[in-house]
Design a protein around this motif. Sequence first.
Motif, PDB file in Angstrom:
ATOM      1  N   UNK A  68       0.823  -1.195   0.000  1.00 41.44           N
ATOM      2  CA  UNK A  68       0.000   0.000   0.000  1.00 41.44           C
ATOM      3  C   UNK A  68       0.862   1.252   0.000  1.00 41.44           C
ATOM      4  N   UNK A  69       0.288   2.309  -0.534  1.00 41.14           N
ATOM      5  CA  UNK A  69       0.962   3.601  -0.597  1.00 41.14           C
ATOM      6  C   UNK A  69       0.130   4.610   0.174  1.00 41.14           C
ATOM      7  N   UNK A  70       0.790   5.421   0.974  1.00 38.24           N
ATOM      8  CA  UNK A  70       0.109   6.472   1.721  1.00 38.24           C
ATOM      9  C   UNK A  70       0.620   7.828   1.268  1.00 38.24           C
ATOM     10  N   UNK A  71      -0.312   8.760   1.140  1.00 39.93           N
ATOM     11  CA  UNK A  71       0.023  10.141   0.808  1.00 39.93           C
ATOM     12  C   UNK A  71      -0.469  11.021   1.945  1.00 39.93           C
ATOM     13  N   UNK A  77       4.836  10.856  -0.053  1.00 40.31           N
ATOM     14  CA  UNK A  77       4.385   9.507  -0.400  1.00 40.31           C
ATOM     15  C   UNK A  77       5.277   8.492   0.289  1.00 40.31           C
ATOM     16  N   UNK A  78       4.640   7.458   0.881  1.00 39.97           N
ATOM     17  CA  UNK A  78       5.406   6.423   1.569  1.00 39.97           C
ATOM     18  C   UNK A  78       4.714   5.077   1.396  1.00 39.97           C
ATOM     19  N   UNK A  79       5.426   4.011   1.736  1.00 42.36           N
ATOM     20  CA  UNK A  79       4.860   2.678   1.642  1.00 42.36           C
ATOM     21  C   UNK A  79       5.556   1.847   0.576  1.00 42.36           C
ATOM     22  N   UNK A  80       4.792   0.964  -0.039  1.00 41.47           N
ATOM     23  CA  UNK A  80       5.342   0.020  -1.019  1.00 41.47           C
ATOM     24  C   UNK A  80       5.480   0.681  -2.390  1.00 41.47           C
ATOM     25  N   UNK A 111      -3.635  15.571  -2.776  1.00 43.29           N
ATOM     26  CA  UNK A 111      -2.448  15.096  -3.463  1.00 43.29           C
ATOM     27  C   UNK A 111      -2.779  13.774  -4.165  1.00 43.29           C
ATOM     28  N   UNK A 112      -2.220  13.598  -5.343  1.00 46.69           N
ATOM     29  CA  UNK A 112      -2.433  12.370  -6.119  1.00 46.69           C
ATOM     30  C   UNK A 112      -1.091  11.866  -6.629  1.00 46.69           C
ATOM     31  N   UNK A 113      -0.929  10.551  -6.633  1.00 47.57           N
ATOM     32  CA  UNK A 113       0.289   9.967  -7.179  1.00 47.57           C
ATOM     33  C   UNK A 113      -0.047   8.693  -7.948  1.00 47.57           C
ATOM     34  N   UNK A 114       0.589   8.529  -9.078  1.00 51.33           N
ATOM     35  CA  UNK A 114       0.430   7.323  -9.888  1.00 51.33           C
ATOM     36  C   UNK A 114       1.667   6.471  -9.650  1.00 51.33           C
ATOM     37  N   UNK A 115       1.490   5.389  -8.884  1.00 50.39           N
ATOM     38  CA  UNK A 115       2.633   4.637  -8.359  1.00 50.39           C
ATOM     39  C   UNK A 115       2.588   3.177  -8.788  1.00 50.39           C
ATOM     40  N   UNK A 116       3.780   2.588  -8.792  1.00 53.09           N
ATOM     41  CA  UNK A 116       3.904   1.149  -8.989  1.00 53.09           C
ATOM     42  C   UNK A 116       4.572   0.523  -7.764  1.00 53.09           C
ATOM     43  N   UNK A 117       4.047  -0.641  -7.358  1.00 50.76           N
ATOM     44  CA  UNK A 117       4.689  -1.387  -6.269  1.00 50.76           C
ATOM     45  C   UNK A 117       5.624  -2.452  -6.840  1.00 50.76           C
ATOM     46  N   UNK A 118       5.881  -2.372  -8.129  1.00 52.77           N
ATOM     47  CA  UNK A 118       6.726  -3.347  -8.798  1.00 52.77           C
ATOM     48  C   UNK A 118       5.929  -4.359  -9.594  1.00 52.77           C
ATOM     49  N   UNK A 123       1.995  -3.642 -10.171  1.00 59.32           N
ATOM     50  CA  UNK A 123       0.871  -2.926 -10.777  1.00 59.32           C
ATOM     51  C   UNK A 123       1.029  -1.424 -10.578  1.00 59.32           C
ATOM     52  N   UNK A 124       0.385  -0.681 -11.459  1.00 56.66           N
ATOM     53  CA  UNK A 124       0.297   0.776 -11.330  1.00 56.66           C
ATOM     54  C   UNK A 124      -1.098   1.124 -10.823  1.00 56.66           C
ATOM     55  N   UNK A 125      -1.151   2.121  -9.958  1.00 57.68           N
ATOM     56  CA  UNK A 125      -2.435   2.523  -9.417  1.00 57.68           C
ATOM     57  C   UNK A 125      -2.368   3.987  -8.999  1.00 57.68           C
ATOM     58  N   UNK A 126      -3.521   4.598  -8.844  1.00 59.87           N
ATOM     59  CA  UNK A 126      -3.621   5.975  -8.382  1.00 59.87           C
ATOM     60  C   UNK A 126      -3.903   5.981  -6.886  1.00 59.87           C
ATOM     61  N   UNK A 127      -3.215   6.863  -6.181  1.00 58.89           N
ATOM     62  CA  UNK A 127      -3.402   7.001  -4.749  1.00 58.89           C
ATOM     63  C   UNK A 127      -3.712   8.454  -4.420  1.00 58.89           C
ATOM     64  N   UNK A 128      -4.484   8.630  -3.320  1.00 58.78           N
ATOM     65  CA  UNK A 128      -4.919   9.960  -2.922  1.00 58.78           C
ATOM     66  C   UNK A 128      -4.586  10.212  -1.459  1.00 58.78           C
ATOM     67  N   UNK A 129      -4.286  11.469  -1.153  1.00 61.39           N
ATOM     68  CA  UNK A 129      -4.156  11.878   0.224  1.00 61.39           C
ATOM     69  C   UNK A 129      -5.524  12.174   0.822  1.00 61.39           C
ATOM     70  N   UNK A 130      -5.525  12.533   2.096  1.00 58.56           N
ATOM     71  CA  UNK A 130      -6.780  12.764   2.808  1.00 58.56           C
ATOM     72  C   UNK A 130      -7.326  14.167   2.563  1.00 58.56           C
ATOM     73  N   UNK A 131      -6.512  15.030   1.991  1.00 56.66           N
ATOM     74  CA  UNK A 131      -6.947  16.386   1.691  1.00 56.66           C
ATOM     75  C   UNK A 131      -6.532  17.383   2.751  1.00 56.66           C
ATOM     76  N   UNK A 132      -6.291  18.604   2.318  1.00 52.02           N
ATOM     77  CA  UNK A 132      -5.965  19.690   3.244  1.00 52.02           C
ATOM     78  C   UNK A 132      -6.760  20.929   2.821  1.00 52.02           C
TER      79      UNK A 132
END
Length: 119
Positions: free
Chosen positions: A1-4, A24-27, A95-102, A104-113
């Motif tokens: 999982x990825x956290x923003x 961004x942190x996590x896998x 915040x949005x990030x398009x990440x791969x864990x090695x 799959x690619x996926x979109x991740x979102x932060x909680x908002x500010x």
Amino acid sequence: QVQLVESGGGLVQAGGSLRLSCAASGSIFSIDAMGWYRQAPGKERELVAADISGGSTDYADSVKGRFTISRDNAKNMVYLQMNSLKPEDTAVYYCNAHCSDGYDWDDYWGQGTQVTVSS
């Protein structure tokens, strides 16, 4: 999982500045694009600015010349410098990030500010 995790929102008077940060942190194996979206009450979420791997950036017309997106790839961080803020910039910024864990690619979102610009 990825956290923003976003930070830097707040209340500012029109004409003022704010700087948003997102970590961004996590896998994370690789990050392609990172960007900022916003959603005002009663409106759909919209793209504010995006930084695509390779140096390409994209901005909403409403923020061009006022906002600047930047990335620190070594730290997996993205920033949004917002100058000459207007009341219409008031929104929750995500915040949005398009990440791969090695695998799959996926979109991740932060909680908002929340960003609130007073007139």
